[in-house]
Motif scaffolding. Structure first.
Motif, PDB file in Angstrom:
ATOM      1  N   UNK A 463       7.918  31.139  27.412  1.00  0.00           N
ATOM      2  CA  UNK A 463       8.146  32.685  27.608  1.00  0.00           C
ATOM      3  C   UNK A 463       8.681  33.120  26.140  1.00  0.00           C
ATOM      4  N   UNK A 464       8.435  34.359  25.863  1.00  0.00           N
ATOM      5  CA  UNK A 464       8.917  34.877  24.715  1.00  0.00           C
ATOM      6  C   UNK A 464       9.149  36.483  24.709  1.00  0.00           C
ATOM      7  N   UNK A 481      13.036  36.017  20.787  1.00  0.00           N
ATOM      8  CA  UNK A 481      13.740  35.444  21.760  1.00  0.00           C
ATOM      9  C   UNK A 481      12.839  34.459  22.772  1.00  0.00           C
ATOM     10  N   UNK A 482      12.956  33.304  22.603  1.00  0.00           N
ATOM     11  CA  UNK A 482      12.140  32.068  23.038  1.00  0.00           C
ATOM     12  C   UNK A 482      12.895  31.317  24.094  1.00  0.00           C
ATOM     13  N   UNK A 483      11.944  31.212  25.314  1.00  0.00           N
ATOM     14  CA  UNK A 483      12.330  30.071  26.398  1.00  0.00           C
ATOM     15  C   UNK A 483      11.629  28.981  26.343  1.00  0.00           C
ATOM     16  N   UNK A 484      11.958  27.892  25.893  1.00  0.00           N
ATOM     17  CA  UNK A 484      11.305  26.743  25.661  1.00  0.00           C
ATOM     18  C   UNK A 484      10.918  26.001  27.030  1.00  0.00           C
ATOM     19  N   UNK A 518      15.816  33.091  18.567  1.00  0.00           N
ATOM     20  CA  UNK A 518      16.879  32.843  19.390  1.00  0.00           C
ATOM     21  C   UNK A 518      16.342  32.045  20.606  1.00  0.00           C
ATOM     22  N   UNK A 519      16.812  31.008  20.712  1.00  0.00           N
ATOM     23  CA  UNK A 519      16.449  30.367  22.000  1.00  0.00           C
ATOM     24  C   UNK A 519      17.350  30.417  23.156  1.00  0.00           C
ATOM     25  N   UNK A 520      17.019  30.883  24.091  1.00  0.00           N
ATOM     26  CA  UNK A 520      17.565  31.502  25.636  1.00  0.00           C
ATOM     27  C   UNK A 520      16.985  30.767  26.769  1.00  0.00           C
ATOM     28  N   UNK A 521      17.921  30.604  27.848  1.00  0.00           N
ATOM     29  CA  UNK A 521      17.252  30.012  28.870  1.00  0.00           C
ATOM     30  C   UNK A 521      16.504  30.813  29.693  1.00  0.00           C
ATOM     31  N   UNK A 522      16.512  32.316  29.742  1.00  0.00           N
ATOM     32  CA  UNK A 522      15.689  33.355  30.460  1.00  0.00           C
ATOM     33  C   UNK A 522      15.725  34.700  29.608  1.00  0.00           C
ATOM     34  N   UNK A 523      14.796  35.423  30.315  1.00  0.00           N
ATOM     35  CA  UNK A 523      14.710  36.579  29.484  1.00  0.00           C
ATOM     36  C   UNK A 523      15.023  37.720  30.462  1.00  0.00           C
ATOM     37  N   UNK A 528       9.945  44.276  38.931  1.00  0.00           N
ATOM     38  CA  UNK A 528       8.542  43.804  38.819  1.00  0.00           C
ATOM     39  C   UNK A 528       8.052  42.874  37.902  1.00  0.00           C
ATOM     40  N   UNK A 529       8.892  42.208  37.181  1.00  0.00           N
ATOM     41  CA  UNK A 529       8.750  41.129  36.381  1.00  0.00           C
ATOM     42  C   UNK A 529       8.388  41.510  34.933  1.00  0.00           C
ATOM     43  N   UNK A 530       8.549  42.739  34.640  1.00  0.00           N
ATOM     44  CA  UNK A 530       8.469  43.237  33.072  1.00  0.00           C
ATOM     45  C   UNK A 530       9.542  42.774  32.256  1.00  0.00           C
ATOM     46  N   UNK A 531       9.353  42.116  31.142  1.00  0.00           N
ATOM     47  CA  UNK A 531      10.499  41.808  30.263  1.00  0.00           C
ATOM     48  C   UNK A 531      11.157  43.219  29.723  1.00  0.00           C
ATOM     49  N   UNK A 532      12.246  43.162  29.816  1.00  0.00           N
ATOM     50  CA  UNK A 532      12.953  44.231  29.184  1.00  0.00           C
ATOM     51  C   UNK A 532      13.409  44.281  27.715  1.00  0.00           C
TER      52      UNK A 532
END
Length: 544
Positions: A463-464, A481-484, A518-523, A528-532
């Motif tokens: 995800x990003x 912001x990237x989730x690997x 920046x690598x993160x564990x979650x966003x 409703x599941x939309x990225x903030x």
């Protein structure tokens, strides 16, 4: 009453009692309606529900009519609901959710759906803000409701849709079993409120988006006939959570065409469960978010004949892969909680990968500037719908109890969506991003979706989220912001960033690549599941 006649009368007669139109149009009371009158009685059940463990429920349209009348008597009897009262509905993907939607329309009750992911604090806010008279849910949410009910003065009843009994709650199953099967629909007019959806939004507290009997009941028939391309022979599966507005789209869009609504209980989206169901059941029309298509892209699905996507833009590479594997196009669309289908790739149209299609009948869609002036093809601006001199029937009524926010949605002659896009020379619309998400870097306007689409093509990216970051030279630069994915978590961060930057430069215009990462564990996401993105952007700017 025919579909065309219903639409025409509803456009011209403000005093129309729309309940009878809903019931006949969608066949909910039984066998009447435009489909039956044209000799096209549905071949499939109205609702086909499975739980993944072998349990199934099938209701014919006639059975749904009988059950909805009984459920309506429960609401107006034991629950003492009157026409115009509001009720909060928090249920998972179970048959009762669809049944109670119909029952509320019969009684004129204003339904407020919500996801079961709501916390006690969320439930308290919604009950207080809406002044709902009642709440309908199951055991999984009941304790959260009980923890806040003392602070909800308007709450008069709690209805439990679960086996067994709970102190202080009415039992829906017991009441339904003993309820009479005859019911007279409430007299509701075309612009009377039918449903309220709390928008998740990217800033501020959720707003109450009100829809009338006309805006949803009639407006979504266009989606069913021309975007979903449904007939009475189809079995239609929409994977949307019941707390989203798109879940209601399946009710009107499908049943107005006599199609069967397929439902899988599925507590969370599960690719194996989706694949198993698509292979096992004769589902012909499938609607899901782009994320689902990315997960399912390498599997053969022989029963499908039509696929649609909504909720967020889908990148062209996924569409191409899906077409290569299944032979089917993905018909993308664009809409909001405040609208029905605004733009879509309708049947018979040439599909341009990445485009959200052309305007839906009933909407005059334009691209406008900050002063409300219409922009020419190829020029980026805000996506807007003309509301003057005549407001479209298929647009939300208002933000309930908030005239200022309602007024703020209008600029000149247009309702502004808050999204940016452009129209090409052939009348196709293209999504760029939220108006407040667009990045202006050294004069280049960069939509976050374009960068996110490029990133997701790389196998390392799960995800990003892309936002602006302050820069002393360019003003703003792109930050990702990237989730690997699991296989890449242990890779060297510096090398991984360089690899992803190079990848984006090749996948899209080089100036769009993320100069920061920046690598993160979650966003952070809305319910409703939309990225903030707003939350990420604010944190980023506070650092400098």
């Amino acid at each position: 009453i025919s579909w065309k006649r219903a639409w025409r009368v509803c456009e011209t007669e403000a005093q129309l009692s729309c309940t009878c139109v809903h019931c006949q149009l969608c066949l909910w009371p039984g066998t009447e309606g435009w489909i039956a009158s044209e000799g096209k009685k549905p071949k499939n059940p109205a609702l086909w529900w499975v739980d993944g463990d072998g349990e199934e429920v099938k209701w014919s349209f006639e059975e749904l009519g009988v059950l909805s009348r009984k459920a309506a008597n429960v609401l107006s009897g034991a629950c003492s609901l009157q026409c115009g009262d509001r009720v909060l509905l928090l249920l998972p993907r179970i048959p009762e959710w669809w049944l109670l939607n119909v029952a509320c329309m019969r009684t004129g009750t204003v339904l407020i759906p919500g996801t079961q992911q709501l916390t006690a604090k969320d439930i308290l806010y919604r009950l207080q803000k809406s002044k709902a008279k009642g709440i309908i849910t199951d055991d999984s949410v009941a304790s959260a409701v009980e923890s806040v009910e003392a602070d909800c003065q308007s709450l008069k009843f709690k209805l439990l849709v679960s086996e067994g009994h709970r102190e202080g709650w009415l039992s829906f199953k017991d009441l339904l079993k003993n309820a009479p099967s005859d019911h007279q629909c409430a007299t509701t007019k075309s612009q009377h409120p039918m449903a309220i959806y709390f928008t998740s939004g990217t800033t501020g507290a959720p707003k109450m988006t009100e829809h009338s009997h006309c805006s949803y009941g009639i407006g979504l028939t266009v989606s069913g006939r021309y975007w979903l391309n449904l007939t009475s022979s189809d079995i239609y599966w929409n994977t949307s959570d019941t707390g989203w507005a798109k879940a209601a789209w399946s009710i009107f869009s499908a049943w107005s065409q006599g199609a069967c609504v397929f439902v899988h209980k599925m507590p969370q989206f599960s690719p194996p469960a989706v694949l198993e169901s698509l292979s096992r059941y004769p589902i012909t029309v499938f609607c899901s978010a782009p994320t689902a298509y990315r997960m399912l892209v390498q599997h053969q699905l022989p029963s499908l004949r039509h696929c649609v996507s909504a909720g967020e833009p889908i990148n062209p590479e996924v569409m191409a892969k899906w077409k290569a594997w299944t032979g089917l196009d993905i018909h993308e669309s664009y809409g909001q909680t405040e609208t029905v289908l605004v733009c879509g790739n309708f049947k018979g149209m040439e599909i341009k990968p990445g485009s959200m299609g052309k305007p839906s009948p009933g909407y005059d869609v334009k691209i406008i500037d900050e002063n409300g002036n219409i922009l020419p093809p190829g020029k980026e601006g805000e996506i807007a719908i003309k509301v003057k001199p005549t407001r479209p029937l298929f647009l939300f009524t208002c933000y309930t109890d908030d005239p200022e926010k309602t007024k703020a949605t209008v600029r000149g002659d247009f309702y502004v969506t808050g999204d940016r896009g452009l129209m090409d020379d052939n009348g196709y619309f293209w999504f760029v991003g939220r108006a407040d998400d667009v990045i202006n870097s050294a004069g280049y306007r960069i939509g976050p979706f374009e960068v996110e689409s490029a990133l997701i093509e790389h196998p390392a990216v799960a995800e990003s989220a892309v936002v602006s970051s302050p820069d002393p030279i360019r003003g703003e630069v792109v930050k990702a912001f990237v989730v690997l994915t699991p296989n890449y978590i242990s890779h060297d961060p510096e090398k991984m960033m360089k690899e992803l930057q190079d990848h984006v430069k090749k996948a899209t215009a080089p100036y769009k690549y993320p100069r920061k990462m920046e690598f993160v564990q979650e966003l952070p996401k809305t319910i409703s599941g939309k990225i903030r993105r707003t939350e990420l952007r604010q944190k980023e700017w506070r650092r400098y």
